[in-house]
Design a protein around this motif. Structure first.
Motif, PDB file in Angstrom:
ATOM      1  N   ILE A   1      63.305  -5.369  87.939  1.00 58.40           N
ATOM      2  CA  ILE A   1      62.467  -4.611  88.411  1.00 58.40           C
ATOM      3  C   ILE A   1      62.950  -3.143  88.337  1.00 58.40           C
ATOM      4  N   GLY A   2      62.104  -2.298  88.335  1.00 57.89           N
ATOM      5  CA  GLY A   2      62.410  -0.732  88.464  1.00 57.89           C
ATOM      6  C   GLY A   2      62.016   0.139  87.214  1.00 57.89           C
ATOM      7  N   PRO A   3      61.753  -0.266  86.010  1.00 56.42           N
ATOM      8  CA  PRO A   3      61.440   0.690  84.948  1.00 56.42           C
ATOM      9  C   PRO A   3      59.936   1.405  85.369  1.00 56.42           C
ATOM     10  N   GLY A   4      59.984   2.478  85.578  1.00 51.90           N
ATOM     11  CA  GLY A   4      58.946   3.331  86.027  1.00 51.90           C
ATOM     12  C   GLY A   4      58.042   2.992  87.329  1.00 51.90           C
ATOM     13  N   LEU A   5      58.959   2.166  88.131  1.00 49.37           N
ATOM     14  CA  LEU A   5      58.447   1.503  89.409  1.00 49.37           C
ATOM     15  C   LEU A   5      58.025   3.048  90.388  1.00 49.37           C
ATOM     16  N   ASP A   6      58.828   3.636  90.389  1.00 53.25           N
ATOM     17  CA  ASP A   6      58.839   5.059  91.468  1.00 53.25           C
ATOM     18  C   ASP A   6      59.249   4.852  92.721  1.00 53.25           C
ATOM     19  N   GLU A   7      59.271   5.624  93.673  1.00 51.64           N
ATOM     20  CA  GLU A   7      60.035   5.368  94.973  1.00 51.64           C
ATOM     21  C   GLU A   7      59.077   5.612  95.977  1.00 51.64           C
ATOM     22  N   THR A   8      57.766   5.288  95.886  1.00 53.70           N
ATOM     23  CA  THR A   8      56.856   5.343  96.889  1.00 53.70           C
ATOM     24  C   THR A   8      56.785   4.392  97.924  1.00 53.70           C
ATOM     25  N   ALA A   9      56.110   4.166  98.832  1.00 54.61           N
ATOM     26  CA  ALA A   9      56.137   3.232 100.117  1.00 54.61           C
ATOM     27  C   ALA A   9      55.634   1.766  99.443  1.00 54.61           C
ATOM     28  N   SER A  10      54.771   1.957  98.483  1.00 62.19           N
ATOM     29  CA  SER A  10      54.111   0.773  97.874  1.00 62.19           C
ATOM     30  C   SER A  10      55.222   0.201  96.946  1.00 62.19           C
ATOM     31  N   ALA A  11      56.077   1.164  96.188  1.00 58.50           N
ATOM     32  CA  ALA A  11      57.179   0.581  95.555  1.00 58.50           C
ATOM     33  C   ALA A  11      57.999  -0.025  96.445  1.00 58.50           C
ATOM     34  N   GLN A  12      58.337   0.303  97.452  1.00 63.33           N
ATOM     35  CA  GLN A  12      59.288  -0.044  98.295  1.00 63.33           C
ATOM     36  C   GLN A  12      58.951  -1.540  98.925  1.00 63.33           C
ATOM     37  N   ALA A  13      57.669  -1.577  99.232  1.00 62.42           N
ATOM     38  CA  ALA A  13      57.283  -2.797  99.620  1.00 62.42           C
ATOM     39  C   ALA A  13      57.301  -3.895  98.402  1.00 62.42           C
ATOM     40  N   VAL A  14      57.155  -3.394  97.248  1.00 60.89           N
ATOM     41  CA  VAL A  14      57.426  -4.479  96.193  1.00 60.89           C
ATOM     42  C   VAL A  14      58.623  -4.976  96.129  1.00 60.89           C
ATOM     43  N   PHE A  15      59.839  -3.761  95.932  1.00 59.70           N
ATOM     44  CA  PHE A  15      60.962  -4.069  96.062  1.00 59.70           C
ATOM     45  C   PHE A  15      61.567  -5.065  96.985  1.00 59.70           C
ATOM     46  N   ASP A  16      61.174  -4.799  98.396  1.00 62.21           N
ATOM     47  CA  ASP A  16      61.547  -5.836  99.541  1.00 62.21           C
ATOM     48  C   ASP A  16      61.034  -7.001  99.312  1.00 62.21           C
ATOM     49  N   LEU A  17      59.739  -7.208  98.836  1.00 62.95           N
ATOM     50  CA  LEU A  17      59.207  -8.446  98.256  1.00 62.95           C
ATOM     51  C   LEU A  17      59.845  -9.262  97.484  1.00 62.95           C
ATOM     52  N   VAL A  18      60.530  -8.670  96.352  1.00 63.98           N
ATOM     53  CA  VAL A  18      61.265  -9.372  95.538  1.00 63.98           C
ATOM     54  C   VAL A  18      62.512  -9.486  96.078  1.00 63.98           C
ATOM     55  N   CYS A  19      63.379  -8.723  96.802  1.00 64.13           N
ATOM     56  CA  CYS A  19      64.572  -9.144  97.467  1.00 64.13           C
ATOM     57  C   CYS A  19      64.434 -10.284  98.392  1.00 64.13           C
ATOM     58  N   ASP A  20      63.277 -10.425  98.926  1.00 63.94           N
ATOM     59  CA  ASP A  20      62.895 -11.482 100.049  1.00 63.94           C
ATOM     60  C   ASP A  20      62.685 -12.796  99.026  1.00 63.94           C
ATOM     61  N   LYS A  21      62.141 -12.902  98.263  1.00 69.08           N
ATOM     62  CA  LYS A  21      61.608 -14.119  97.655  1.00 69.08           C
ATOM     63  C   LYS A  21      62.507 -14.460  96.180  1.00 69.08           C
ATOM     64  N   VAL A  22      63.344 -13.867  95.709  1.00 70.34           N
ATOM     65  CA  VAL A  22      64.304 -14.294  94.614  1.00 70.34           C
ATOM     66  C   VAL A  22      65.327 -15.077  95.510  1.00 70.34           C
ATOM     67  N   SER A  23      65.512 -16.369  94.721  1.00 73.39           N
ATOM     68  CA  SER A  23      66.473 -17.096  95.218  1.00 73.39           C
ATOM     69  C   SER A  23      67.964 -17.145  94.558  1.00 73.39           C
ATOM     70  N   ALA A  24      68.859 -17.916  95.242  1.00 73.08           N
ATOM     71  CA  ALA A  24      70.216 -17.770  94.673  1.00 73.08           C
ATOM     72  C   ALA A  24      70.452 -18.601  93.267  1.00 73.08           C
ATOM     73  N   ASN A  25      69.315 -19.502  92.800  1.00 73.83           N
ATOM     74  CA  ASN A  25      69.479 -19.717  91.382  1.00 73.83           C
ATOM     75  C   ASN A  25      68.827 -19.023  90.546  1.00 73.83           C
ATOM     76  N   GLN A  26      68.310 -17.718  90.819  1.00 69.87           N
ATOM     77  CA  GLN A  26      67.703 -16.871  89.855  1.00 69.87           C
ATOM     78  C   GLN A  26      68.663 -15.764  89.604  1.00 69.87           C
ATOM     79  N   MET A  27      68.204 -14.902  88.669  1.00 67.72           N
ATOM     80  CA  MET A  27      68.779 -13.766  88.374  1.00 67.72           C
ATOM     81  C   MET A  27      67.844 -12.257  88.802  1.00 67.72           C
ATOM     82  N   LEU A  28      68.477 -11.313  89.239  1.00 66.71           N
ATOM     83  CA  LEU A  28      67.869 -10.096  89.582  1.00 66.71           C
ATOM     84  C   LEU A  28      68.542  -9.157  88.968  1.00 66.71           C
ATOM     85  N   LEU A  29      67.748  -8.098  88.042  1.00 67.45           N
ATOM     86  CA  LEU A  29      68.016  -7.160  87.516  1.00 67.45           C
ATOM     87  C   LEU A  29      67.337  -5.779  88.075  1.00 67.45           C
ATOM     88  N   LEU A  30      68.154  -5.125  88.573  1.00 68.46           N
ATOM     89  CA  LEU A  30      67.896  -3.784  89.128  1.00 68.46           C
ATOM     90  C   LEU A  30      68.028  -2.405  88.211  1.00 68.46           C
TER      91      LEU A  30
END
Length: 282
Positions: free
Chosen positions: A96-125
């Motif tokens: 997540i991040g390429p061209g995402l911007d830093e708007t309120a809607s972008a923050q909501a998407v970022f928060d959703l990702v952090c909430d849903k990604v599990s410990a057996n997955q990988m997350l790239l910021l």
């Protein structure tokens, strides 16, 4: 040092009896106008680096442009939270991040990702996601493998270290605030890769000023994502290092006949460069 031998050890021949599901599932998130090109470049690099299935959650205005250049990737509106949530949980890696911007809607998407990604997955910021995390907003990173890909100013926002202070010892100290499974790709002249889990660090010796072009980091993020979900015989640290090396090695090669090396030109060369390294085992 991360060099050609390192990359050779990672890039291996594919078994004859295999299918796209064997080479990883990646979800890329970003590309809000006017930054649509960022997610397109990340997706181009990810597909060309061999990821088996690549999905892109982006702005509706970006989808047609993406498919015009890359019909191999699936794409949908990132505002579709139900579909986004389902796919986050179905892939091996979320970038997540390429061209995402830093708007309120972008923050909501970022928060959703952090909430849903599990410990057996990988997350790239990458890009905007690094800045959103630097603002914190009460968001915690998942406990699994997290890959951070900041340039020096983004790392300053995350670590509090000014560029001139970003020496290995200080970087290790700053990594203490991140999850145990964090890998840091510190983008700079001769990019460094840190693996907090096993306390390893190495740097490349390739790359140069001909890479100082918008979109270079987006392309690297796509390559890292694809390498991370492939090559199970290698550690994640080795896979990430191989992607970082190959990205700059291709740029080096192109710089022999080009004053600047465009990110899209690097992506075009990835399959051939990987084939050369694969054939070196024969």
């Amino acid at each position: 040092m991360i060099d050609q031998d390192w990359a050779k050890a990672v890039i291996r021949s594919r078994p004859r009896e295999s299918h796209k599901g064997d080479y990883g599932r990646v979800l890329l998130i970003g590309g809000n106008p006017p930054y649509s090109g960022a997610i397109i470049m990340a997706a181009l690099a990810c597909v060309r680096s061999g990821a088996g299935l690549v999905s892109v959650a982006t702005h509706p205005q970006t989808i047609a442009a993406l498919h015009a250049q890359l019909p191999e990737a699936m794409a949908f509106d990132m505002a579709d939270k139900e579909r986004l949530s389902q796919l986050i949980q179905a892939v091996d890696l979320v970038a997540i991040g390429p061209g995402l911007d830093e708007t309120a809607s972008a923050q909501a998407v970022f928060d959703l990702v952090c909430d849903k990604v599990s410990a057996n997955q990988m997350l790239l910021l990458d890009g905007s996601a690094l800045n959103l995390y630097a603002k914190r907003s009460g968001t915690d990173l998942p406990a699994g493998r997290v890959i951070l890909t900041p340039h020096q100013m983004e790392w300053e926002r995350l670590s509090g270290l000014a560029p001139k202070e970003q020496a290995p010892e200080r970087n290790w100290q700053a990594l203490a605030q991140f999850p145990e499974g964090t890998l840091l790709v510190a983008k700079r002249h001769h990019t460094q890769v840190y693996d907090k889990e096993d306390h390893q660090m190495a740097a490349i010796a390739v790359g140069g000023p001909y890479q100082a072009t918008g979109g270079m980091g987006d392309t690297l993020a796509g390559m890292i994502a694809a390498f991370a979900v492939q090559f199970p015989q290698s550690s994640l640290y080795q896979r990430v290092g191989a992607a970082v090396y190959l990205h700059s090695a291709i740029a080096d090669d192109l710089s022999r006949t080009n004053y600047v090396t465009l990110p899209t030109a690097i992506s075009q060369q990835i399959p051939q460069a990987m084939k050369i390294l694969e054939m070196s085992h024969n």
